[in-house]
Design an enzyme around this catalytic site. Structure first.
Site, PDB file in Angstrom:
ATOM      1  N   GLY A  68      38.018  34.865  28.122  1.00 38.89           N
ATOM      2  CA  GLY A  68      36.473  35.753  28.392  1.00 38.89           C
ATOM      3  C   GLY A  68      35.793  35.381  26.996  1.00 38.89           C
ATOM      4  O   GLY A  68      36.018  35.392  26.040  1.00 38.89           O
ATOM      5  N   GLN A 111      36.952  31.266  32.039  1.00 36.78           N
ATOM      6  CA  GLN A 111      35.530  31.341  31.929  1.00 36.78           C
ATOM      7  C   GLN A 111      35.060  30.432  30.840  1.00 36.78           C
ATOM      8  O   GLN A 111      35.707  30.177  29.995  1.00 36.78           O
ATOM      9  CB  GLN A 111      35.274  32.715  31.645  1.00 36.78           C
ATOM     10  CG  GLN A 111      33.865  33.139  31.409  1.00 36.78           C
ATOM     11  CD  GLN A 111      33.509  34.589  31.233  1.00 36.78           C
ATOM     12  OE1 GLN A 111      33.338  34.935  30.113  1.00 36.78           O
ATOM     13  NE2 GLN A 111      33.774  35.480  31.899  1.00 36.78           N
ATOM     14  N   HIS A 181      24.870  36.560  28.733  1.00 36.96           N
ATOM     15  CA  HIS A 181      25.232  35.298  28.074  1.00 36.96           C
ATOM     16  C   HIS A 181      23.754  34.152  28.351  1.00 36.96           C
ATOM     17  O   HIS A 181      22.989  34.471  28.837  1.00 36.96           O
ATOM     18  CB  HIS A 181      26.479  34.513  28.643  1.00 36.96           C
ATOM     19  CG  HIS A 181      27.786  35.339  28.271  1.00 36.96           C
ATOM     20  ND1 HIS A 181      28.910  34.968  27.725  1.00 36.96           N
ATOM     21  CD2 HIS A 181      27.943  36.761  28.162  1.00 36.96           C
ATOM     22  CE1 HIS A 181      29.718  35.829  27.607  1.00 36.96           C
ATOM     23  NE2 HIS A 181      29.112  36.918  27.603  1.00 36.96           N
ATOM     24  N   CYS A 361      41.695  49.833  25.689  1.00 34.89           N
ATOM     25  CA  CYS A 361      41.782  48.402  25.832  1.00 34.89           C
ATOM     26  C   CYS A 361      40.646  47.672  25.404  1.00 34.89           C
ATOM     27  O   CYS A 361      40.770  46.449  24.963  1.00 34.89           O
ATOM     28  CB  CYS A 361      42.187  47.789  27.185  1.00 34.89           C
ATOM     29  SG  CYS A 361      41.070  48.326  28.619  1.00 34.89           S
ATOM     30  N   CYS A 368      46.453  49.302  26.208  1.00 36.07           N
ATOM     31  CA  CYS A 368      46.515  50.299  27.197  1.00 36.07           C
ATOM     32  C   CYS A 368      46.727  51.628  26.503  1.00 36.07           C
ATOM     33  O   CYS A 368      47.961  51.763  25.725  1.00 36.07           O
ATOM     34  CB  CYS A 368      47.296  49.926  28.318  1.00 36.07           C
ATOM     35  SG  CYS A 368      47.118  51.499  29.561  1.00 36.07           S
TER      36      CYS A 368
END
Length: 683
Positions: A68, A111, A181, A361, A368
């Site tokens: 990410g 990514q 982005h 998260c 979690c």
């Protein structure tokens, strides 16, 4: 190289049908999309990072997407928590990661991105931030330098090099990302005010992204799957609307350098935009953007992937069955339960640990709220191992800590009994879930209740387990999870006040003029504030902190603050409540300013106090002298990685005593469940 998943058990379920994406044969339609896990070490995906993704692959999904916001360039850092694709140093680590994922039958993508104005100048290499135009982002706050042609050419080349490193690292493909982005900053008229060939028309605004994708395709070849996480509607009047996004999408399709769209909605330039218009949390409905994706599908031809608040398999199944998407992203759902696909294949969909949208998260990445092993795979086993010998375990208290303690102990093979003094299981979650925004928290309780039924654990509600009742069970282990009660003991005049519990549960009605004191910065006081403000009450929310809701995930904080503003809630910060007393027909609250010491009196009809909980320890205190371990849980043993029985030298006929959750100290749901799992997985 083409990667093939194991055939597995194929049924008529749309989610379990294979799908061909470029050269990748995916074993089903469920993926986990790229997100910032914060598990890297210096930008490298080492053991913690690899184990986290490997567990999801082991659990049966088709593909996990890593990295990410992985950085293509040295000036694309937000200060940490990103994979660093800017040098060849990462290649051997990607090779290890991809080998582990492929060994489990899943595919893996990465990514590839440049943050543009979302980067920081004050960390990592301390480089100036660059962007299409000199427009500051509210959330990440940098003042960027407008890119010139040398910047554009350099970063386009960096995209190509980063993509090459992904392929050399064994990745099956990659995606870029628009959104907030750099590519997206060029695409959107909100952030692109250039007058050269990279601004103005849709074609010009797309030019940088098209150049980047052309360079990527040349670097990786025709067989590698390349996609783009693509905004289909920014949702604001001065940004890219549906029609503009469709025009941009067709440009990328016609160029022929991409193989799929990963559809996203909205913006991420403020905390509110990120949480309500991009990564939906508990304040938003399940899968809120599927309708937008369905519109986009009708106008485009490439395969579609979408992930945004798709929390359950029924919604995912609908999205695939109706042809809205080809692949469905269940990213946060996999943080809640990395084995959800395996359970689906086994016909145990009802045993999937549910994602409730709490977005914990996103706050304590990637923990979690009710799966304590997520992100901790190197220290906590995601599956509970059987114990060497069964023990008799008595759990006292049926809140989140007690429920988890009973569940894990039963999974270990122990003989477990659970005692709860109240008529219903759930403890403080019952109070929290009574607030409209947090109603889905009840799924934390419901799932554990079902699991205890599946495991055959006897549950005794309306039963106060005192010392005699516990000892009568001849236990080997006693776990006290008795929780706490609202802590007002510190306050002069506490007898004149109500607790947040009183108001949220309806045992006390709100008056027309209410002062709420938030001594924690957590959700209870904020929930109570909205509860009363929606009834038309005049509410003043006061806190000793320097801002409201200081301990909340940013997803909750911004959403609560928005609603405070809409409802006209007044607030005071840096104010500590000292005393409450009667005056005429109402109350007066004395506050002391945290910075100046100045005292202020506020007159009101009602004072509601939230200050955490004071632990209930009466039975624990009585049992300590009789326990082999004197009720002491050695923290060094508790946090040790090795599992196994506690070393206490316990003689036959004696028991060990442990205390967990808010019976120890006032914390949060995650802390209680994590503590219970960590303890009971060792017993």
């Amino acid at each position: 190289m083409t990667r093939h998943a194991d055939a597995g058990d194929r049924t008529s379920d749309p989610l379990l049908q294979p799908f061909q994406l470029k050269s990748i044969q995916l074993r089903n339609r469920i993926v986990s999309t790229s997100h910032a896990s914060m598990l890297d070490e210096g930008g490298m995906p080492l053991e913690r990072y690899q184990r986290y993704h490997e567990e999801k692959a082991r659990g049966g999904l088709a593909m996990t997407m890593v990295g990410g916001s992985a950085m293509t360039s040295p000036d694309s850092s937000w200060g940490g928590g990103q994979l660093d694709l800017s040098s060849d140093r990462i290649i051997p680590h990607l090779q290890q990661l991809s080998a582990r994922i492929h060994a489990q039958g899943a595919a893996v993508m990465c990514q590839v991105s440049h943050l543009g104005r979302r980067a920081t100048s004050f960390a990592n290499h301390w480089l100036p931030v660059v962007a299409p135009s000199r427009i500051r982002e509210t959330r990440n706050r940098a003042f960027p330098r407008e890119m010139d042609r040398s910047d554009i050419d350099r970063i386009v080349a960096d995209f190509a090099d980063a993509a090459r490193r992904c392929v050399e690292g064994g990745m099956d493909g990659l995606e870029t990302v628009t959104g907030g982005h750099l590519i997206g900053q060029f695409l959107s008229p909100r952030t692109n005010q250039r007058t050269d060939g990279f601004g103005g028309s849709a074609r010009n605004r797309a030019r940088f992204g098209l150049m980047a994708h052309e360079a990527i395709r040349k670097a990786v070849g025709d067989d590698v799957a390349v996609g783009i996480r693509f905004v289909i509607d920014e949702g604001v009047s001065d940004g890219s609307d549906v029609e503009d996004c469709l025009e941009l999408a067709r440009l990328f399709e016609r160029e022929g350098h991409i193989d799929f769209f990963n559809c996203i909605y909205g913006r991420m330039d403020t905390e509110l935009a990120l949480t309500e218009d991009n990564m939906p949390g508990m304040f938003q409905a399940n899968a809120p953007f599927l309708g937008k994706v369905e519109q986009f599908r009708k106008e485009t031809r490439l395969p579609l992937l979408h992930a945004a608040g798709i929390r359950d398999l029924a919604t995912a199944r609908h999205a695939v069955r109706e042809g809205i998407v080809d692949l469905v992203g269940m990213t946060r759902a996999h943080i809640a339960d990395p084995h959800l696909v395996e359970k689906l294949i086994r016909g145990e969909e009802d045993r999937v640990r549910p994602c409730i949208g709490a977005s914990y998260c996103l706050y304590k990445k990637v923990n979690c709220i009710h799966n304590p092993t997520s992100g901790r795979e190197t220290t906590l086993s995601p599956t509970v191992a059987r114990a060497g010998e069964p023990l008799k375990v008595v759990v006292v208290g049926g809140g989140p800590a007690g429920l988890e303690a009973a569940r894990v102990s039963a999974e270990r093979g122990h003989v477990v009994a659970l005692y709860e003094a109240a008529p219903k299981l759930g403890g403080q979650i019952l109070v929290a879930a009574s607030a409209a925004e947090r109603k889905d928290l009840i799924a934390i309780v419901d799932w554990r209740v079902r699991e205890l039924e599946h495991l055959g654990v006897p549950v005794h509600c309306n039963t106060y387990a005192d010392t005699d009742a516990i000892l009568a069970q001849s236990p080997d282990i006693v776990i006290m999870a008795t929780g706490g009660v609202p802590d007002l003991e510190w306050l002069d005049g506490a007898e004149l006040c109500d607790s947040v519990w009183d108001v949220l549960t309806g045992s006390v009605a709100g008056k027309d003029d209410v002062l709420i004191y938030d001594g924690t910065g957590r959700q209870p006081a904020a929930s109570c504030t909205l509860h009363l403000a929606r009834q038309g009450k005049a509410v003043l929310l006061a806190t000793p902190d320097d801002s409201l809701s200081i301990e909340m995930p940013y997803t909750d904080k911004s959403s609560f603050r928005r609603r405070f503003a809409e409802l006209g809630v007044r607030s005071m910060t840096d104010m500590r409540l000292v005393r409450v007393s009667r005056r005429a027909n109402g109350l007066v609250a004395l506050f002391r300013h945290e910075l100046t010491g100045a005292e202020t009196e506020i007159e009101t009809k009602q004072v509601v106090v939230e200050h955490g909980t004071a632990p209930l320890t009466e039975v624990y205190d009585d049992l300590r002298g009789r326990a082999a371990n004197r009720g002491v849980t050695d923290p060094r043993w508790l946090i040790a990685r090795e599992s196994g029985a506690e070393r206490t030298g316990r003689a036959p006929g004696t028991f060990d005593l442990h205390r967990i959750g808010d019976a120890v100290a006032s914390r949060d749901i995650y802390s209680s469940i994590h503590e219970a799992y960590r303890l009971c997985s060792k017993l």
